[in-house]
Design a protein around this motif. Structure first.
Motif, short mmCIF file in Angstrom:
data_model
loop_
_atom_site.label_atom_id
_atom_site.label_comp_id
_atom_site.label_asym_id
_atom_site.label_seq_id
_atom_site.Cartn_x
_atom_site.Cartn_y
_atom_site.Cartn_z
N PHE A 145 0.99 -1.15 -0.04
CA PHE A 145 -0.08 0.14 0.11
C PHE A 145 0.92 1.22 0.18
CE2 PHE A 145 -2.78 -3.28 2.25
CZ PHE A 145 -3.80 -3.10 1.34
N VAL B 145 3.74 1.07 2.01
CA VAL B 145 3.92 0.01 3.14
C VAL B 145 3.70 -1.33 2.60
CG1 VAL B 145 2.53 -1.08 4.98
CG2 VAL B 145 2.42 1.68 4.63
N ALA C 45 2.53 -4.62 3.22
CA ALA C 45 1.66 -5.39 4.02
C ALA C 45 1.95 -6.61 3.78
CB ALA C 45 0.28 -5.13 3.59
N PRO D 12 2.67 -8.32 15.57
CA PRO D 12 2.44 -7.02 15.96
C PRO D 12 1.44 -6.15 14.96
CG PRO D 12 4.58 -7.17 15.24
CD PRO D 12 4.28 -8.64 15.12
N ASN D 13 0.97 -5.13 15.69
CA ASN D 13 -0.13 -4.36 14.77
C ASN D 13 0.61 -3.90 13.49
OD1 ASN D 13 -0.90 -3.07 17.78
ND2 ASN D 13 -2.52 -3.68 16.35
N GLY D 14 -0.08 -4.00 12.38
CA GLY D 14 0.35 -3.80 11.28
C GLY D 14 1.09 -4.63 10.43
N ALA D 15 1.21 -5.84 11.07
CA ALA D 15 2.13 -6.91 10.30
C ALA D 15 1.79 -7.45 9.05
CB ALA D 15 2.34 -8.23 11.52
N GLY D 16 0.55 -7.26 8.94
CA GLY D 16 -0.17 -7.96 7.42
C GLY D 16 -1.00 -9.04 7.82
N LYS D 17 -1.48 -9.25 9.08
CA LYS D 17 -2.24 -10.31 9.01
C LYS D 17 -3.64 -10.30 8.47
CE LYS D 17 -2.28 -9.73 13.49
NZ LYS D 17 -1.38 -8.42 13.85
N THR D 18 -4.07 -9.20 8.76
CA THR D 18 -5.75 -9.04 8.10
C THR D 18 -5.42 -8.93 6.59
OG1 THR D 18 -6.34 -7.91 10.07
CG2 THR D 18 -7.59 -7.67 7.95
N THR D 19 -4.23 -8.32 6.22
CA THR D 19 -4.05 -8.22 4.84
C THR D 19 -4.03 -9.79 4.11
OG1 THR D 19 -3.20 -6.13 5.04
CG2 THR D 19 -2.87 -7.03 2.85
N GLN E 250 -12.53 -8.63 11.32
CA GLN E 250 -11.74 -8.36 12.55
C GLN E 250 -12.76 -7.44 13.75
OE1 GLN E 250 -8.06 -6.54 12.11
NE2 GLN E 250 -7.61 -6.17 14.29
N GLU F 38 -9.06 -12.38 14.41
CA GLU F 38 -9.16 -11.92 15.81
C GLU F 38 -10.37 -12.18 16.44
OE1 GLU F 38 -7.13 -8.66 17.05
OE2 GLU F 38 -5.53 -8.54 15.55
N HIS G 134 -4.38 -12.03 18.53
CA HIS G 134 -3.70 -10.96 19.19
C HIS G 134 -2.75 -11.29 20.34
CE1 HIS G 134 -3.15 -6.88 17.55
NE2 HIS G 134 -2.12 -6.89 18.36
N1 LIG Z 1 -6.70 -0.60 2.16
C1 LIG Z 1 -5.35 -0.28 2.68
N2 LIG Z 1 -4.78 0.88 2.26
C2 LIG Z 1 -3.75 1.40 2.73
N3 LIG Z 1 -3.03 0.89 3.80
C3 LIG Z 1 -3.49 -0.36 4.31
C4 LIG Z 1 -4.63 -0.94 3.69
N4 LIG Z 1 -4.69 -2.20 4.38
C5 LIG Z 1 -3.96 -2.41 5.24
N5 LIG Z 1 -2.90 -1.30 5.19
C6 LIG Z 1 -1.65 -1.14 5.79
O1 LIG Z 1 -1.09 -2.43 5.79
C7 LIG Z 1 -0.26 -2.60 6.88
C8 LIG Z 1 -0.97 -4.12 7.26
O2 LIG Z 1 -2.21 -3.96 7.65
P1 LIG Z 1 -2.92 -5.10 8.34
O3 LIG Z 1 -4.32 -4.63 8.60
O4 LIG Z 1 -2.89 -6.29 7.42
O5 LIG Z 1 -2.13 -5.52 9.73
P2 LIG Z 1 -2.78 -6.58 10.84
O6 LIG Z 1 -1.61 -7.33 11.11
O7 LIG Z 1 -3.91 -7.11 10.69
O8 LIG Z 1 -2.58 -5.67 12.00
P3 LIG Z 1 -3.61 -5.49 13.31
O9 LIG Z 1 -3.28 -6.37 14.34
O10 LIG Z 1 -3.59 -3.85 13.67
O11 LIG Z 1 -4.97 -5.91 12.79
C9 LIG Z 1 -0.49 -1.58 7.70
O12 LIG Z 1 0.38 -0.69 7.83
C10 LIG Z 1 -1.79 -0.97 7.16
O13 LIG Z 1 -1.65 0.39 7.41
#
Ligand SMILES: Nc1ncnc2c1ncn2[C@@H]1O[C@H](COP(=O)(O)OP(=O)(O)OP(=O)(O)O)[C@@H](O)[C@H]1O
Ligand SMILES: [Mg+2]
Lengths: 299, 250, 332
Positions: B13, B16, B18, B37-44, B85, B172, B205
């Protein structure tokens, strides 16, 4: 073979259309930007500006100052703007109520207001179209080849340009303008930083009303105003903001210009289908570039 | 049998990263817990597998078929199901109706409009058994918005299970829930996974929960899988602990 | 198990039928006392159908249309054209024709507009309706422009009604429409309580989740849109025969406003809302029409309803009835 005169006239019509549409669309976008409300009532403010000039402003000026051009150019639109600002003030509490409510509520409330305004126009000014073209006629025309270009419309275009400049100065160089822009990015943050958000909202609504009223006031002498105009303007102004991108200042301008070009072309080729063709373009843009041609930029 | 194979998935992104080259394999019936950790890319990662976003490069192979470009609906039809989530339910419906909708979709009944729902006894029966599985029976007739947050998360999971998935991805499922209720939810979910034999990918988490319930654990950091192994092995790794704690509190 | 559903379905269908029966019984007496009020009841019955369609789209599917007059116009002009160009005055055929034409138009338009929601859907519908409205003017040599299309009395089951006195003729219109409305209410009740109906509500509540449980949201919305259009088209054909005149007014944006208002007044998301809304709307209208500023009143009402009683009159009645039942139960 299209001759030069015709080209000049058409181009200049496009500029005139752009100016008028811009004055409507920019207010729509301001309110959307700051309050996240698509104000369906907004075009009625433009219509109110028209009615005010035709039914009140011109009469006042002529009875006080006689039929002379300069006051007729300047004073009636200002009266219109004043009246619309007052009208905006009256409906302002509803806007406070709606902000943060679901879009269903916003749509229905502003739609209800639109119905009310259209009937108020009928109540006060009747069902016949109104004109007040003194200023338009007195200003005369320029001759280009076989075509006439009304000087009054040039005045409208210039006024719109000046307003754009003033608006830009207001939004970018004054404190309240910076607050308006900040609110449109993140209203909670702006509030948290200690800004008086309610005041920002009030200024936004009044500013939008002022521009619409002034726009209507400027527009009227070159045309006439009639019932149902608000709705016609609504569907046009909506295309403008869709094409330009909802809430975008630059987009208001881009959208107004594109719609004016489209109108000029379709009116020339398929007058019956004007609105249909414009909407087809809007839907294409929405499909391929949902954030609009303003580039998704807020300002 | 291999059910899911990810080959060098990348999703950026802007600047970033992801997902920065994810490759891994899931076997049928496996339960993987993803932590990071937060922002690791799990949700992505879940977003990419479910078709919510499309990867910039790399391939997703599901049961020997390349689904990288399939639409979300095609993937659901193939048995890939996810939860979100944040609670993501049908908010003006009851708990029961939330589950029914999912069953309707799973049986492809959504086009049926000439007979009322009470004549579809097959889904009504199945709805009862799902309510029982998640112990939601006594709340079935309540509006979904009127029950506790923990129960809503559970309904959210139940909606996913109602689709009869082959691969379920839960983002989560215990986040936002009071610590004392987390165990309860986790137990019910693991029980449902056991009973249905579904392959599962669970983002979690809470390290305590992961170490208590996880088997295979995958650790993500800055778009990469930095560790993948048995729960004991991961628990012992000091380096990983540092990243997880650092990431959370950074 | 089925008990849960019973609770969800409520007593809606029965209340609808009871109200319809009461109105059908008192109608001749009302007409005898005042034909004007008899005709108002005729309007009430006729518009229920369009409102049911609107409620399916707005209340159950979450799509707010500011252009429903589009389909009323299609239905009315279909009837008008069938009479004017084909010499058909059978009301059954008018209705069949309007079902077909509104379905075709809705399919063509729906393929595009159901991809949008909220303001976009609302305004697209308004704009498209305005386009059609302006076409009725611009092609005046086909549509008769402002003068419209005058129609003869309809025939029913192949029997001409020309020789009847007006009262009998109107009674026939009223009971035919009541019969049709009853059937259409029943069909709509089955639709909203079917798997399809529940799916629509799910899409309304949460589009994204609906998609990720495998529902093709555009297809479902398209179906709802077409059904809604057909219901509006039928009312259009009936209105044409009731007034025996088709003018562009039926397709004007204020007609859409009327549909929005009457449905809100009755209650959206509540099955009996359209029935209640249609009758109360027409009663208010016939009082308010004496002042010309009816639209103003309507606008003010819309705002008041949205702010003060979002569930409409049906919700108020339901709360009232439930409180009576409740106190009765405690007392007994
Ligand atoms: N649609 C998007 N547009 C821009 N950036 C995104 C988008 N989706 C995710 N990101 C960025 O990609 C990175 C990974 O996000 P992701 O949501 O996958 O993290 P996560 O591991 O699920 O974190 P969390 O524990 O906070 O849920 C983050 O820096 C987030 O800001
Ligand atoms: Mg996440």
């Amino acid at each position: 073979m299209i001759e030069l005169g015709e080209v000049v006239v058409r181009i200049y019509n496009i500029f005139f259309g752009t100016s008028v549409l811009f004055l409507i669309a920019v207010g729509l976008n301001l309110i959307y930007g700051v309050m996240r409300i698509v104000n369906l009532t907004h075009p009625a403010f433009f219509t109110l500006g028209c009615y005010t000039v035709a039914g009140l402003g011109v009469g006042i000026v002529i009875s006080l100052l006689g039929t002379s051009l300069t006051p007729l150019l300047i004073i009636p639109p200002l009266i219109a703007a004043l009246i619309v600002v007052i009208a905006s003030l009256i409906v302002f509490p509803l806007f406070i109520y709606m902000s943060g409510k679901g879009d269903e509520v916003q749509l229905l409330v502003t739609y209800g207001l639109l119905l009310i305004f259209e009937d108020v126009f009928r109540l006060i000014w009747g069902v016949e179209p109104l004109r007040a073209s003194q200023a338009y006629e007195m200003a005369g025309s320029l001759i280009v080849g076989e075509y006439l270009i009304p000087v009054y419309n040039i005045y409208v275009i210039l006024s719109a340009l000046i307003l754009v400049l003033l608006l830009w100065l207001l939004l970018f160089k004054t404190k309240i303008g910076i607050l308006i822009r900040a609110s449109s990015m993140d209203i909670e943050m702006t509030a948290a930083l200690g800004a008086d958000v309610k005041k920002v909202l009030l200024v936004t609504v009044l500013l939008a009303g002022f521009l619409a009223g002034l726009g209507g006031g400027l527009y009227l002498p070159s045309a006439s105003v009639m019932l149902g105009m608000s709705v016609e303007l609504l569907v046009l102004a909506f295309v403008v903001v869709v094409i330009g991108g909802l809430g975008s200042f630059l987009g208001s301008f881009v959208g107004s210009f594109i719609v004016s070009v489209l109108r000029t072309i379709t009116l020339m080729l398929f007058p019956e289908l004007e609105l249909a063709l414009i909407y087809i373009v809007a839907i294409l843009i929405l499909t391929f570039k949902p954030e609009g041609l303003g580039g998704g930029r807020k300002w | 049998m291999e059910i899911l194979k990810l080959v060098n998935l990348k999703k950026y992104f802007g600047g970033v990263r992801a997902l920065d080259g994810i490759s891994t394999t899931l076997h049928e019936g496996e339960v993987v817990t993803i932590i990071g950790p937060n922002g690791a890319g799990k949700t992505t990662l879940i977003n990419t597998i479910s078709g919510y976003v499309f990867p910039d490069s790399g391939r997703i192979i599901y049961m020997n078929e390349d689904i990288t470009k399939s639409t979300p609906i095609e993937r659901v039809n193939k048995g890939i199901v996810r939860s979100f989530q944040l609670v993501n339910t049908f908010d003006k419906l009851t708990v029961y109706e939330n589950i029914l909708v999912s069953l309707i979709s799973s049986r492809k009944y959504q086009n049926k409009m000439t007979k009322t729902l009470d004549s579809y006894t097959d889904i009504l029966e199945e709805a009862e058994s799902i309510l029982k599985l998640f112990e939601l029976g006594d709340k079935a007739d309540n509006l979904i918005t009127s029950i506790s947050y923990g129960d809503r998360k559970l309904v959210d999971v139940a909606i996913s299970f109602a689709l009869n998935p082959k691969l379920i991805m839960l983002d989560e499922p215990t986040s936002g829930v009071a610590t004392k209720d987390k165990d309860d939810i986790m137990k019910k979910i693991l029980e449902a996974i056991m009973k249905t034999g579904v392959t599962a990918m669970i983002i979690e988490h809470d390290m305590d929960i992961v170490f208590r319930y996880g088997k295979r654990v995958m650790v993500m950091h800055q778009g990469k899988i930095i560790a993948d192994g048995g729960v004991e092995e991961i628990r012992k790794d000091e380096e990983i602990k540092k990243i997880l704690l650092g990431g959370v509190y950074a | 198990m089925v008990e849960r559903l019973k609770k969800a379905f409520g007593d809606d269908l029965r209340s609808n039928f009871i109200l319809l029966a009461i109105i059908a019984v008192i109608y001749p007496a009302i007409y005898a006392i005042s034909p004007g009020w008899g005709i108002v009841l005729g309007h009430g019955i006729t518009w229920i159908i369009a409102l049911l369609g609107f409620n399916l789209l707005f209340g159950y599917t979450g799509l707010l249309s500011f252009g429903h007059a589009l389909f009323l116009g299609i239905g009315a002009y279909t009837a008008g054209f069938m009479y004017k160009y084909l010499g058909i005055n059978s009301i059954e055929l008018h209705i069949l024709g309007s079902i077909l034409s509104s379905a075709v138009v809705a399919l063509a338009i729906g393929l595009v507009v159901v991809r949008y929601t909220r303001i976009f859907f609302a305004i697209f519908m308004l704009a498209i309706a305005q386009v059609f409205w302006s076409l009725y003017y611009k092609f005046y040599w086909i549509t008769g422009g402002t003068d419209g299309i005058k129609m003869a009395r309809f025939s029913i089951l192949g029997i001409s009604l020309e020789h009847l006195d007006f009262t009998t003729y109107h009674h026939i219109y009223f009971y035919f429409t009541t019969f049709l409305t009853t059937i259409l209410i029943y069909l709509m009740w089955r639709i909203v309580n079917s798997p399809f109906g529940l799916t629509l509500k799910a899409i309304r509540d949460n589009e994204v989740r609906a998609k990720f449980i495998g529902i093709d949201i555009y297809k479902m919305r398209l179906y709802a849109f077409i059904i809604s259009a057909i219901y509006a088209g039928i009312t259009g054909a009936l209105v044409a025969n009731h007034h025996r005149l088709v003018t562009p007014d039926i397709a004007y944006w204020t007609t859409s406003g009327k549909v929005v208002f009457a449905t809100l007044l009755g209650g959206t998301r509540i099955f009996i809302g359209p029935l209640i809304g249609s009758f109360i709307f027409h009663v208010i209208e016939s009082f308010a029409m004496r002042f010309i500023y009816w639209q103003l009143i309507m606008g003010a009402f819309i705002i008041a309803i949205v702010i003060l009683m979002p569930g409409g009159i049906a919700q108020i009645l339901r709360t009232f009835v439930e409180s009576i039942r409740h106190s009765g139960r405690i007392g007994g």
